[in-house]
Design a protein around this motif. Structure first.
Motif, PDB file in Angstrom:
ATOM      1  N   GLY A  26       0.806  -1.208   0.000  1.00  0.00           N
ATOM      2  CA  GLY A  26       0.000   0.000   0.000  1.00  0.00           C
ATOM      3  C   GLY A  26       0.842   1.263   0.000  1.00  0.00           C
ATOM      4  O   GLY A  26       2.064   1.234  -0.171  1.00  0.00           O
ATOM      5  N   VAL A  27       0.178   2.396   0.241  1.00  0.00           N
ATOM      6  CA  VAL A  27       0.872   3.679   0.195  1.00  0.00           C
ATOM      7  C   VAL A  27       1.909   3.808   1.301  1.00  0.00           C
ATOM      8  O   VAL A  27       2.892   4.543   1.155  1.00  0.00           O
ATOM      9  N   CYS A  28       1.725   3.106   2.407  1.00  0.00           N
ATOM     10  CA  CYS A  28       2.671   3.221   3.518  1.00  0.00           C
ATOM     11  C   CYS A  28       4.046   2.669   3.169  1.00  0.00           C
ATOM     12  O   CYS A  28       5.029   2.974   3.845  1.00  0.00           O
ATOM     13  N   GLY A  29       4.114   1.852   2.121  1.00  0.00           N
ATOM     14  CA  GLY A  29       5.377   1.238   1.750  1.00  0.00           C
ATOM     15  C   GLY A  29       6.445   2.217   1.303  1.00  0.00           C
ATOM     16  O   GLY A  29       7.625   1.861   1.265  1.00  0.00           O
ATOM     17  N   VAL A  30       6.048   3.438   0.957  1.00  0.00           N
ATOM     18  CA  VAL A  30       7.030   4.426   0.488  1.00  0.00           C
ATOM     19  C   VAL A  30       7.398   5.425   1.571  1.00  0.00           C
ATOM     20  O   VAL A  30       8.195   6.336   1.327  1.00  0.00           O
ATOM     21  N   LEU A  31       6.852   5.260   2.777  1.00  0.00           N
ATOM     22  CA  LEU A  31       7.126   6.199   3.856  1.00  0.00           C
ATOM     23  C   LEU A  31       8.359   5.774   4.651  1.00  0.00           C
ATOM     24  O   LEU A  31       8.654   4.590   4.795  1.00  0.00           O
ATOM     25  N   THR A  32       9.079   6.758   5.188  1.00  0.00           N
ATOM     26  CA  THR A  32      10.210   6.475   6.065  1.00  0.00           C
ATOM     27  C   THR A  32       9.689   6.025   7.427  1.00  0.00           C
ATOM     28  O   THR A  32       8.500   6.162   7.737  1.00  0.00           O
ATOM     29  N   ALA A  33      10.589   5.500   8.235  1.00  0.00           N
ATOM     30  CA  ALA A  33      10.208   5.074   9.587  1.00  0.00           C
ATOM     31  C   ALA A  33       9.639   6.250  10.377  1.00  0.00           C
ATOM     32  O   ALA A  33       8.649   6.108  11.115  1.00  0.00           O
ATOM     33  N   GLU A  34      10.250   7.426  10.225  1.00  0.00           N
ATOM     34  CA  GLU A  34       9.769   8.610  10.938  1.00  0.00           C
ATOM     35  C   GLU A  34       8.358   8.986  10.487  1.00  0.00           C
ATOM     36  O   GLU A  34       7.490   9.330  11.296  1.00  0.00           O
ATOM     37  N   GLN A  35       8.113   8.911   9.186  1.00  0.00           N
ATOM     38  CA  GLN A  35       6.786   9.252   8.666  1.00  0.00           C
ATOM     39  C   GLN A  35       5.738   8.213   9.076  1.00  0.00           C
ATOM     40  O   GLN A  35       4.599   8.562   9.386  1.00  0.00           O
ATOM     41  N   LEU A  36       6.145   6.934   9.086  1.00  0.00           N
ATOM     42  CA  LEU A  36       5.226   5.896   9.546  1.00  0.00           C
ATOM     43  C   LEU A  36       4.860   6.103  11.004  1.00  0.00           C
ATOM     44  O   LEU A  36       3.711   5.915  11.407  1.00  0.00           O
ATOM     45  N   THR A  37       5.841   6.498  11.796  1.00  0.00           N
ATOM     46  CA  THR A  37       5.579   6.762  13.210  1.00  0.00           C
ATOM     47  C   THR A  37       4.603   7.910  13.370  1.00  0.00           C
ATOM     48  O   THR A  37       3.663   7.842  14.178  1.00  0.00           O
ATOM     49  N   GLU A  38       4.790   8.972  12.588  1.00  0.00           N
ATOM     50  CA  GLU A  38       3.874  10.113  12.650  1.00  0.00           C
ATOM     51  C   GLU A  38       2.468   9.703  12.241  1.00  0.00           C
ATOM     52  O   GLU A  38       1.487  10.050  12.906  1.00  0.00           O
ATOM     53  N   LEU A  39       2.366   8.953  11.145  1.00  0.00           N
ATOM     54  CA  LEU A  39       1.052   8.534  10.670  1.00  0.00           C
ATOM     55  C   LEU A  39       0.385   7.587  11.672  1.00  0.00           C
ATOM     56  O   LEU A  39      -0.823   7.671  11.918  1.00  0.00           O
ATOM     57  N   ASN A  40       1.197   6.703  12.281  1.00  0.00           N
ATOM     58  CA  ASN A  40       0.656   5.741  13.234  1.00  0.00           C
ATOM     59  C   ASN A  40       0.054   6.427  14.459  1.00  0.00           C
ATOM     60  O   ASN A  40      -0.921   5.937  15.051  1.00  0.00           O
ATOM     61  N   LYS A  41       0.609   7.571  14.838  1.00  0.00           N
ATOM     62  CA  LYS A  41       0.091   8.295  15.996  1.00  0.00           C
ATOM     63  C   LYS A  41      -1.354   8.735  15.782  1.00  0.00           C
ATOM     64  O   LYS A  41      -2.109   8.915  16.739  1.00  0.00           O
ATOM     65  N   HIS A  42      -1.730   8.935  14.517  1.00  0.00           N
ATOM     66  CA  HIS A  42      -3.065   9.454  14.211  1.00  0.00           C
ATOM     67  C   HIS A  42      -3.997   8.404  13.617  1.00  0.00           C
ATOM     68  O   HIS A  42      -5.169   8.683  13.367  1.00  0.00           O
ATOM     69  N   SER A  43      -3.475   7.201  13.337  1.00  0.00           N
ATOM     70  CA  SER A  43      -4.277   6.208  12.631  1.00  0.00           C
ATOM     71  C   SER A  43      -5.088   5.356  13.597  1.00  0.00           C
ATOM     72  O   SER A  43      -4.707   5.161  14.756  1.00  0.00           O
ATOM     73  N   THR A  44      -6.208   4.866  13.110  1.00  0.00           N
ATOM     74  CA  THR A  44      -7.062   3.969  13.890  1.00  0.00           C
ATOM     75  C   THR A  44      -7.560   2.863  12.976  1.00  0.00           C
ATOM     76  O   THR A  44      -7.892   3.103  11.810  1.00  0.00           O
ATOM     77  N   ARG A  45      -7.605   1.644  13.505  1.00  0.00           N
ATOM     78  CA  ARG A  45      -8.116   0.506  12.738  1.00  0.00           C
ATOM     79  C   ARG A  45      -9.573   0.263  13.094  1.00  0.00           C
ATOM     80  O   ARG A  45      -9.967   0.392  14.252  1.00  0.00           O
TER      81      ARG A  45
END
Length: 241
Positions: A26-45
């Motif tokens: 998916g789109v997350c595959g192109v994000l850096t670890a720092e960006q994934l961490t930022e996105l994860n802080k706001h994401s909900t399943r």
């Protein structure tokens, strides 16, 4: 407290992202670890039962979604209430259109599904800062455009048998990206929805299913569970040889 571990590249990636089935496709595959961490802080399943609306046509877009599991159907509704299924999305597809504030379609879980939601403003900010993410979303949009053109050919020129076979091949190839066996799957749509998607009547769809079953192109159990003995043969029935 958030649990993390080091991956093989010594990147601090949230554990939930490392375990995510859709991250690499998916789109997350192109994000850096720092960006994934930022996105994860706001994401909900969220787990969605079949029939649950993800977003309605004309609604303000407040979040985007990654489809983790299941099938989402996209519909357009006319002013007089008539509607048409215009597409299907599968894991790990991205659901949404960056920088567009109002949804042009209704998205509804066609099967029991799971999605990962994140705020629109967070992802829009990442898109502006990450060319790779922008390119990934652009490629998905072009892929959907190509698929829509192929589907226009299916609806405009193929016979009823070819339409039904094309639909079955579409589902077999996309419904479970983690599976190496495409020959067995459950139909994500009812006969009525399949008829809507293909521009046919329910009776015609049922007749074609019966014909394909009698000719051993497919096997059907419990009205929804399908087995395809020979995928190449199904392709030929779909007019894709």
């Amino acid at each position: 407290m958030e649990v993390r571990r080091k991956d093989i590249h010594n990147s601090d990636i949230p554990l939930v992202c490392q375990a995510c089935e859709a991250r690499h496709g998916g789109v997350c595959g192109v994000l850096t670890a720092e960006q994934l961490t930022e996105l994860n802080k706001h994401s909900t399943r969220h787990r969605l039962e079949s029939g649950t609306e993800v977003i309605g046509q004309g609604e303000t877009v407040v979040h985007y979604s990654n489809i983790m599991r299941g099938v989402v159907k996209l519909t357009k509704v006319m002013a007089d209430g008539r509607q048409q299924i215009v597409g299907l999305q599968f894991a790990p597809d991205f659901l949404g259109r960056p920088f567009i504030e109002e949804s042009a379609i209704t998205a509804e879980a066609a099967t029991d599904s799971e999605v990962c939601n994140f705020p629109r403003n967070v992802l829009d900010r990442l898109v502006k800062k990450t060319p790779e993410l922008e390119h990934k979303l652009h490629r998905q949009a072009l892929k959907e455009l190509d698929e829509a053109r192929d589907w226009m050919l299916t609806l405009g020129r193929k016979t009823a048998q070819e339409k039904v076979a094309s639909f079955l091949y579409l589902i077999a190839v996309h419904i479970d990206p983690e599976s190496v066996d495409m020959s067995t799957f459950d139909l994500p749509l009812s006969r009525a929805d399949i008829a809507d998607f293909l521009g046919l009547t329910i009776e015609t769809v049922s007749r074609q299913f019966t014909k394909l079953r009698k000719e051993n192109v497919i096997r059907i159990e419990n009205n929804r569970h399908l087995t395809v003995p020979d995928m190449d043969r199904l392709m030929r029935y779909a007019g894709n040889d």
